[in-house]
Structure formats: structure tokens, C-alpha cells
Design a protein around this motif. Structure first.
Motif, mmCIF file in Angstrom:
data_model
loop_
_atom_site.group_PDB
_atom_site.id
_atom_site.type_symbol
_atom_site.label_atom_id
_atom_site.label_comp_id
_atom_site.label_asym_id
_atom_site.label_seq_id
_atom_site.Cartn_x
_atom_site.Cartn_y
_atom_site.Cartn_z
ATOM 1 N N ALA A 177 -0.934 -2.003 3.700
ATOM 2 C CA ALA A 177 -2.156 -1.920 2.874
ATOM 3 C C ALA A 177 -3.365 -2.267 3.729
ATOM 4 N N VAL A 180 -0.288 -5.417 -7.454
ATOM 5 C CA VAL A 180 -0.865 -6.703 -7.059
ATOM 6 C C VAL A 180 -2.002 -6.469 -6.062
ATOM 7 N N ASP A 181 -3.011 -7.351 -6.138
ATOM 8 C CA ASP A 181 -4.064 -7.364 -5.121
ATOM 9 C C ASP A 181 -3.618 -8.335 -4.026
ATOM 10 N N LEU A 182 -3.418 -7.815 -2.828
ATOM 11 C CA LEU A 182 -2.868 -8.655 -1.751
ATOM 12 C C LEU A 182 -3.942 -9.272 -0.860
ATOM 13 N N SER A 183 -5.206 -9.147 -1.261
ATOM 14 C CA SER A 183 -6.266 -9.636 -0.371
ATOM 15 C C SER A 183 -6.475 -11.148 -0.459
ATOM 16 N N ILE A 233 0.920 -2.223 10.326
ATOM 17 C CA ILE A 233 0.233 -0.956 10.572
ATOM 18 C C ILE A 233 -1.193 -1.271 11.029
ATOM 19 N N LYS A 275 -8.314 -4.708 13.211
ATOM 20 C CA LYS A 275 -7.161 -4.004 13.791
ATOM 21 C C LYS A 275 -6.817 -4.537 15.188
ATOM 22 N N GLY A 313 0.819 -1.209 0.000
ATOM 23 C CA GLY A 313 0.000 0.000 0.000
ATOM 24 C C GLY A 313 0.847 1.250 0.000
ATOM 25 N N GLY A 314 1.974 1.202 -0.727
ATOM 26 C CA GLY A 314 2.909 2.336 -0.702
ATOM 27 C C GLY A 314 2.587 3.435 -1.699
ATOM 28 N N HIS A 352 -6.382 8.883 1.667
ATOM 29 C CA HIS A 352 -7.610 8.603 0.937
ATOM 30 C C HIS A 352 -8.649 7.990 1.889
ATOM 31 N N ILE A 375 -0.456 6.727 4.266
ATOM 32 C CA ILE A 375 0.576 6.365 5.249
ATOM 33 C C ILE A 375 1.686 5.543 4.598
ATOM 34 N N GLY A 420 -3.149 7.187 14.811
ATOM 35 C CA GLY A 420 -4.377 7.971 14.908
ATOM 36 C C GLY A 420 -4.635 8.553 13.533
ATOM 37 N N ALA A 445 0.560 -1.866 -4.713
ATOM 38 C CA ALA A 445 -0.844 -1.414 -4.670
ATOM 39 C C ALA A 445 -1.532 -2.080 -5.856
ATOM 40 N N ARG A 446 -2.869 -1.968 -5.947
ATOM 41 C CA ARG A 446 -3.561 -2.588 -7.087
ATOM 42 C C ARG A 446 -3.525 -1.707 -8.330
HETATM 43 N N1 LIG Z 1 -5.133 7.316 7.525
HETATM 44 C C1 LIG Z 1 -5.401 7.117 8.784
HETATM 45 O O1 LIG Z 1 -5.810 8.055 9.495
HETATM 46 C C2 LIG Z 1 -5.167 5.770 9.419
HETATM 47 C C3 LIG Z 1 -5.362 5.663 10.812
HETATM 48 C C4 LIG Z 1 -5.118 4.438 11.402
HETATM 49 C C5 LIG Z 1 -4.668 3.358 10.655
HETATM 50 N N2 LIG Z 1 -4.485 3.503 9.306
HETATM 51 C C6 LIG Z 1 -3.997 2.334 8.578
HETATM 52 O O2 LIG Z 1 -2.907 2.724 7.745
HETATM 53 C C7 LIG Z 1 -2.849 1.866 6.597
HETATM 54 C C8 LIG Z 1 -2.790 2.733 5.345
HETATM 55 O O3 LIG Z 1 -4.026 3.433 5.256
HETATM 56 P P1 LIG Z 1 -4.193 4.848 4.520
HETATM 57 O O4 LIG Z 1 -5.045 5.657 5.395
HETATM 58 O O5 LIG Z 1 -2.889 5.356 4.054
HETATM 59 O O6 LIG Z 1 -5.115 4.342 3.309
HETATM 60 P P2 LIG Z 1 -5.177 4.703 1.767
HETATM 61 O O7 LIG Z 1 -4.777 6.111 1.522
HETATM 62 O O8 LIG Z 1 -6.524 4.261 1.338
HETATM 63 O O9 LIG Z 1 -4.053 3.738 1.142
HETATM 64 C C9 LIG Z 1 -4.241 2.357 1.107
HETATM 65 C C10 LIG Z 1 -3.157 1.722 0.273
HETATM 66 O O10 LIG Z 1 -3.395 0.301 0.214
HETATM 67 C C11 LIG Z 1 -3.553 -0.111 -1.158
HETATM 68 N N3 LIG Z 1 -4.546 -1.189 -1.226
HETATM 69 C C12 LIG Z 1 -5.865 -1.110 -0.931
HETATM 70 N N4 LIG Z 1 -6.464 -2.303 -1.154
HETATM 71 C C13 LIG Z 1 -5.484 -3.152 -1.578
HETATM 72 C C14 LIG Z 1 -5.468 -4.521 -1.965
HETATM 73 N N5 LIG Z 1 -6.578 -5.272 -1.966
HETATM 74 N N6 LIG Z 1 -4.284 -5.068 -2.339
HETATM 75 C C15 LIG Z 1 -3.153 -4.328 -2.357
HETATM 76 N N7 LIG Z 1 -3.115 -3.030 -1.985
HETATM 77 C C16 LIG Z 1 -4.264 -2.446 -1.610
HETATM 78 C C17 LIG Z 1 -4.003 1.167 -1.884
HETATM 79 O O11 LIG Z 1 -3.729 1.150 -3.284
HETATM 80 P P3 LIG Z 1 -4.803 0.574 -4.366
HETATM 81 O O12 LIG Z 1 -6.131 1.178 -4.022
HETATM 82 O O13 LIG Z 1 -4.248 0.992 -5.697
HETATM 83 O O14 LIG Z 1 -4.772 -0.911 -4.202
HETATM 84 C C18 LIG Z 1 -3.143 2.202 -1.171
HETATM 85 O O15 LIG Z 1 -1.816 2.171 -1.667
HETATM 86 C C19 LIG Z 1 -4.089 0.977 6.672
HETATM 87 O O16 LIG Z 1 -3.750 -0.288 7.202
HETATM 88 C C20 LIG Z 1 -5.010 1.733 7.613
HETATM 89 O O17 LIG Z 1 -5.933 0.884 8.268
HETATM 90 C C21 LIG Z 1 -4.741 4.674 8.674
#
Ligand SMILES: NC(=O)c1ccc[n+]([C@@H]2O[C@H](COP(=O)([O-])OP(=O)(O)OC[C@H]3O[C@@H](n4cnc5c(N)ncnc54)[C@H](OP(=O)(O)O)[C@@H]3O)[C@@H](O)[C@H]2O)c1
Length: 263
Positions: free
Chosen positions: A100, A70-73, A153, A173, A20-21, A205, A25, A200, A44-45
Motif C-alpha cells: 500500500a 483498514v487504514d494502515l497509515s 514495494i 521510497k 493495498g491489494g 490508479h 500492483i 518502474g 485497503a480502505r
Molecule cells: N504503479 C506504479 O507505476 C508504481 C511504480 C513504482 C512503485 N509503485 C508502488 O507500488 C505500490 C502500489 O501502488 P499502485 O501504483 O498499485 O497504487 P494504487 O493503484 O493507487 O493502489 C494503492 C493501494 O493501496 C491502498 N491504500 C492507499 N492508501 C491506503 C491507506 N492509507 N491504508 C490502507 N491502504 C491504502 C489503496 O486502496 P484504498 O484507496 O481503498 O485504501 C490501493 O489498494 C505503492 O507502494 C507504490 O508506491 C507503483
């Protein structure tokens, strides 16, 4: 023994994998590694956005940032990434950052099965299998003095009950926080250290979509009166991956401006 910052916190010339780079985050964590001389594989996908982000980050930091779409799910996707890394990094990898993630919100009485499967598959099942299948590559690099690292994460939502109705997310989580301890126990003897970070609010996105990208109310609710920054999360992750973090095992460290511990 060297207690200088350059030794304690160095990640130079290490090889990191950040799932999810492509944004949020994951991009912040990748940037932290790249800015300090580590080679980073990001996944990422959405291939176009991922490839563009890797090129942008390589250019910005002058270090290799390599995309793998790649889809990592599911296990099939996990194995595609494992095969790719095995071919390209036969000498092993130093850090796996299981970042991710996905969220789902719906009222209690309408919460659908699909909202469980999507979230739990990606947030909980996938980090387990990716860690399991990358253990040989992590073990190749890890030594007693310089162990390899896995950082999961998680989220503060795995530690408290959030305002939003995100049942599968909070459960996933909480699950990854306990799985972190279990994996830490299994892997510590292989010179692989497993920890987690519970963020937090951070600009992303995922969170942005839920609040129309207006973080002012959330920021006001945080004791530090702001959302997190790349420095906050990358700094903690670098600590966990560097010499400084080599005796911290199975922990989940919050990075939330004080929300969990003071509210
Ligand atoms: N942002 C916050 O405030 C927050 C707070 C607490 C925890 N977190 C945790 O931090 C982590 C990152 O979240 P974020 O907020 O940065 O989310 P984000 O902006 O939605 O980014 C998610 C990343 O994961 C990838 N992804 C999503 N589904 C995927 C799949 N099936 N296979 C492979 N890659 C996938 C996305 O790319 P594609 O869509 O292209 O696949 C994207 O690169 C998550 O684990 C989230 O729960 C975030």
C-alpha cells in the motif's frame, strides 16, 4: 535437494498478506499468489471495492482471497489488521507484502506539510510497524529451511531523481530501501527474510492519474518500450517468496524494463 521448477518456485498452500491489494500492483501480486495456490489476505480502505475485488479474485482463481478493510497509515489501523490475522491465522503467516502506498506532487515552493505526513506515514512508517507487529506470526511459520518473507514495494523513484516534483514520495521510497536492509539484518536470525522490489511504471490508479491513463509516452521512455505487466511483478515477487529466493537477503531488485540500470 530438488531443482525442479515446481519445488523452486512453489508458493502453494502458503498464507500471504498483501496490503493495498484491491487494485494496481497489489492486485497483480495477489493474483500471482492466488494463481499458484496461496491463500491471500488483501487490505485497503475502501471496503466496497475491496470486498468486490476479493470475491472476483477468489472466483477467478478458486482459492481464498480474504478482504480486510483498514487504514494502515497509523498504528491503530496496523493493530486492527494484526489482531484480525492473529485470530484467523494462529499458525502464522508466510509472506507479508508491504505494498500500500500513496504519492503527492506539488511545486517545491508550495509543497505542503500534509503532503509529507500522508506519504511518509503510509509508505515508510506503516511498513515498519506492520512488520514489527506481525513478526510473531511470521516467526511462527518461518524455519531455517523455509523462512518467512517480507517484501517491501519501493520504487525506482527511491533510486533516481524523477521528472515529477514528488519530494516526500522519493524520500519515502529511498527510506524503505534502506529500512529493508536494516530490517533484513534484524530479522534474518528469526528465519524471516526481508527484501524489496523497486518497480518502474505499471498500470495503476496512482500512475494512471498522473498521466490521464495514457502510458504511451512513459512506455516510450523505458528501454523495454512498454510498461510493466502482472507477469513481470508477480514473477519477481514469487521468486523472492519461494525456495528460489531463500538466500537473497536485504536486496532491492528493480522491475523497470531497464530504466535504472541502462539510462
Ligand atoms: N504503479 C506504479 O507505476 C508504481 C511504480 C513504482 C512503485 N509503485 C508502488 O507500488 C505500490 C502500489 O501502488 P499502485 O501504483 O498499485 O497504487 P494504487 O493503484 O493507487 O493502489 C494503492 C493501494 O493501496 C491502498 N491504500 C492507499 N492508501 C491506503 C491507506 N492509507 N491504508 C490502507 N491502504 C491504502 C489503496 O486502496 P484504498 O484507496 O481503498 O485504501 C490501493 O489498494 C505503492 O507502494 C507504490 O508506491 C507503483
Amino acid at each position: 535437494m530438488s531443482l525442479e521448477i515446481n519445488n523452486l518456485f512453489s508458493v502453494k498452500d502458503k498464507v500471504a498478506v498483501v496490503t493495498g491489494g484491491s487494485r494496481g500492483i497489489g492486485e497483480m501480486l495477489s493474483s500471482g499468489f492466488l494463481a499458484n495456490g496461496a491463500k491471500v489476505y488483501i487490505t485497503a480502505r475502501k471496503e466496497e471495492a475491496l470486498v468486490a475485488k476479493a470475491a472476483e479474485l477468489s472466483d477467478k482463481f478458486g482459492v481464498d482471497c480474504i478482504p480486510f478493510a483498514v487504514d494502515l497509515s497509523n498504528l491503530d489501523g496496523v493493530m486492527k489488521l494484526v489482531d484480525y490475522l492473529t485470530e484467523h491465522e494462529p499458525n502464522g503467516i508466510d509472506f507479508l507484502i508491504n505494498n500500500a502506498g500513496a504519492a503527492w506532487g506539488a511545486p517545491y515552493d508550495q509543497f505542503p506539510e500534509s503532503g509529507w505526513d500522508k506519504v511518509v506515514d503510509l509508505n515508510l512508517k506503516s511498513p515498519f510497524f506492520l512488520t514489527q507487529q506481525l513478526t510473531p506470526l511470521l516467526e511462527t511459520k518461518g524455519t531455517s529451511d523455509n523462512p518467512s518473507r517480507v517484501v517491501n514495494i519501493a520504487s525506482i523513484d527511491g533510486l533516481h531523481v524523477p521528472f515529477m516534483e514528488t519530494y516526500s514520495y522519493t524520500a519515502s521510497k529511498s527510506g524503505i530501501i534502506h529500512l529493508t536492509r536494516h530490517l533484513a539484518k534484524t530479522l534474518v536470525s528469526k528465519n524471516i527474510i526481508v527484501n524489496a522490489i523497486a518497480p518502474g511504471p505499471f498500470d495503476s490508479h496512482m500512475l494512471g492519474k498522473a498521466v490521464n491513463f495514457d502510458y504511451s509516452l512513459i512506455a516510450d521512455s523505458v528501454p523495454r518500450k512498454r510498461i510493466g505487466t502482472p507477469e513481470d511483478i508477480a514473477g519477481l515477487c514469487i521468486y523472492l517468496c519461494s525456495r528460489a529466493g531463500a538466500y537473497t537477503v536485504g536486496e532491492t531488485i528493480t522491475c523497470d524494463g531497464g530504466s535504472i540500470k541502462t539510462l
